[in-house]
Scaffold this motif. Structure first.
Motif, PDB file in Angstrom:
ATOM      1  N   SER A 175      41.172  16.489  26.645  1.00 24.95           N
ATOM      2  CA  SER A 175      40.808  15.337  27.471  1.00 24.95           C
ATOM      3  C   SER A 175      39.685  14.546  26.815  1.00 24.95           C
ATOM      4  CB  SER A 175      40.375  15.788  28.868  1.00 24.95           C
ATOM      5  OG  SER A 175      39.246  16.637  28.789  1.00 24.95           O
ATOM      6  N   LYS A 176      39.587  13.281  27.219  1.00 22.69           N
ATOM      7  CA  LYS A 176      38.505  12.404  26.790  1.00 22.69           C
ATOM      8  C   LYS A 176      37.793  11.892  28.034  1.00 22.69           C
ATOM      9  CE  LYS A 176      40.991  11.111  22.595  1.00 22.69           C
ATOM     10  NZ  LYS A 176      41.433  10.008  21.704  1.00 22.69           N
ATOM     11  N   ASP A 177      36.761  11.082  27.832  1.00 23.07           N
ATOM     12  CA  ASP A 177      35.987  10.604  28.979  1.00 23.07           C
ATOM     13  C   ASP A 177      36.844   9.793  29.935  1.00 23.07           C
ATOM     14  OD1 ASP A 177      33.726  11.856  28.061  1.00 23.07           O
ATOM     15  OD2 ASP A 177      32.975  10.094  26.999  1.00 23.07           O
ATOM     16  N   SER A 178      37.788   9.052  29.405  1.00 22.31           N
ATOM     17  CA  SER A 178      38.663   8.249  30.247  1.00 22.31           C
ATOM     18  C   SER A 178      40.077   8.345  29.708  1.00 22.31           C
ATOM     19  CB  SER A 178      38.199   6.786  30.272  1.00 22.31           C
ATOM     20  OG  SER A 178      38.231   6.246  28.955  1.00 22.31           O
ATOM     21  N   GLY A 179      41.029   7.955  30.532  1.00 27.19           N
ATOM     22  CA  GLY A 179      42.411   7.963  30.096  1.00 27.19           C
ATOM     23  C   GLY A 179      43.116   9.259  30.431  1.00 27.19           C
ATOM     24  N   PRO A 180      44.344   9.423  29.934  1.00 31.57           N
ATOM     25  CA  PRO A 180      45.144  10.604  30.262  1.00 31.57           C
ATOM     26  C   PRO A 180      44.690  11.848  29.516  1.00 31.57           C
ATOM     27  CG  PRO A 180      46.308   9.225  28.696  1.00 31.57           C
ATOM     28  CD  PRO A 180      45.058   8.476  29.071  1.00 31.57           C
ATOM     29  N   LYS A 181      45.256  12.993  29.915  1.00 32.71           N
ATOM     30  CA  LYS A 181      45.027  14.265  29.238  1.00 32.71           C
ATOM     31  C   LYS A 181      46.332  14.721  28.595  1.00 32.71           C
ATOM     32  CE  LYS A 181      41.723  15.836  32.758  1.00 32.71           C
ATOM     33  NZ  LYS A 181      41.422  16.913  33.747  1.00 32.71           N
ATOM     34  N   LEU A 182      46.197  15.526  27.558  1.00 34.27           N
ATOM     35  CA  LEU A 182      47.343  16.210  26.991  1.00 34.27           C
ATOM     36  C   LEU A 182      47.291  17.661  27.430  1.00 34.27           C
ATOM     37  CD1 LEU A 182      47.783  14.987  23.286  1.00 34.27           C
ATOM     38  CD2 LEU A 182      49.025  14.273  25.329  1.00 34.27           C
ATOM     39  N   GLU A 183      48.391  18.180  27.961  1.00 34.52           N
ATOM     40  CA  GLU A 183      48.466  19.575  28.384  1.00 34.52           C
ATOM     41  C   GLU A 183      49.606  20.259  27.631  1.00 34.52           C
ATOM     42  OE1 GLU A 183      48.692  20.214  32.559  1.00 34.52           O
ATOM     43  OE2 GLU A 183      46.757  19.253  32.984  1.00 34.52           O
ATOM     44  N   PHE A 184      49.259  21.346  26.964  1.00 32.14           N
ATOM     45  CA  PHE A 184      50.242  22.143  26.240  1.00 32.14           C
ATOM     46  C   PHE A 184      50.363  23.502  26.908  1.00 32.14           C
ATOM     47  CE2 PHE A 184      48.450  19.211  23.206  1.00 32.14           C
ATOM     48  CZ  PHE A 184      49.512  18.822  22.397  1.00 32.14           C
TER      49      PHE A 184
END
Length: 272
Positions: A175-184
């Motif tokens: 994750s970053k401060d804003s925006g989407p997350k990547l989940e694996f």
């Protein structure tokens, strides 16, 4: 790098309750070192793929009714044997350049790994190990004739062979401060790590309205070059064989500790 299709995950009990690997957007290796394969990261295996052969960290025999008919006595036996195993267990040293902070809370069935990478935050949820035909703690009072001893040897050999399915499940969130997350969602074996699923998780407004976002194709349906790039992406963020092999050993030890803690709570309750 070779790839295979479809995801196969089998979970059975070890010597205590085991957390089954999760295969959804909301959910997420032994003491003897081996030379890693040339391509340690792969797409998830198919149901007919040959299992990776593993050495179990603990070998044991089937119990023969220790403390049968006496709950308190049976619990005492379980606690004693688990503690003896734990006392003999040698935790592997932390690998060089292990990048994560380990967050381990007593009584929990998972361990959290955290680190910062550039402008990203990486969080890995690690489950208890899954071991096909899991070994039990050694039975000290097992006795029998030669025939039964021969059967025990055969059973132990079968258990060792089935230990080849040993793995831990991982949920990796970038994750970053804003925006989407990547989940694996990954499965870490002794000699390889497979990616089972990958999702882009958008931030949602709490307006109470149910939404159905497009979640993309199955991981194994992605172009090969995209799959390779995502494997490298995880490696750069610390999801490597040396890290997951260490965490497998760590979780085997935690499993024994939590087993003793759980059995002790049960013993205290039934004695009240």
């Amino acid at each position: 790098m070779a790839f295979v299709s479809a995801t196969a995950a089998a979970s059975t009990t070890l010597f205590l309750s085991v957390l089954s690997p999760a295969r959804s957007a909301g959910a997420c290796v032994c003491s003897q070192a081996r030379k890693p394969s040339t391509a340690p990261l792969h797409a998830a295996k198919g149901p007919n793929s040959a299992p990776v052969v593993l050495e179990s960290k603990a070998k044991g025999k089937k119990k023969k009714g220790s403390g049968a008919g006496n709950l308190a006595g049976a619990l005492d036996v379980e606690i004693r044997e688990a503690q003896e195993y734990l006392d003999s267990d040698e935790q592997e040293p932390l690998p060089d350049n292990f990048p994560f902070e380990i967050i381990d809370e007593d009584g929990m069935s998972v361990v959290i790994l955290r680190r910062d990478y550039k402008d990203e935050k990486i969080e890995v949820t690690v489950s208890m190990p899954n071991l096909e035909g899991g070994p039990e703690f050694d039975d000290e009072d097992g006795e029998g004739d030669g025939e039964s001893a021969g059967k025990d040897d055969e059973e132990a050999e079968e258990e060792d062979e089935s230990a080849g399915d040993s793995s831990i499940s991982l949920k990796v969130v970038v994750s970053k401060d804003s925006g989407p997350k990547l989940e694996f969602t990954c499965t870490a074996f002794r000699e390889e790590i497979t990616i089972d699923d990958m999702l882009i998780v958008e931030k949602t407004d709490d307006d109470g309205e149910e939404k159905f976002p497009y979640e993309g194709p199955e991981f194994t349906e992605l172009p090969v070059n995209v799959q390779k790039g995502l494997f490298k992406y995880l490696e750069q963020r610390g999801v490597t064989l040396s890290a997951t092999n260490y965490m497998h050993d760590y979780m085997v030890t935690k499993q024994a500790q939590e087993y003793i803690r759980w059995m002790t709570k049960l013993k205290d309750f039934v004695k009240q």
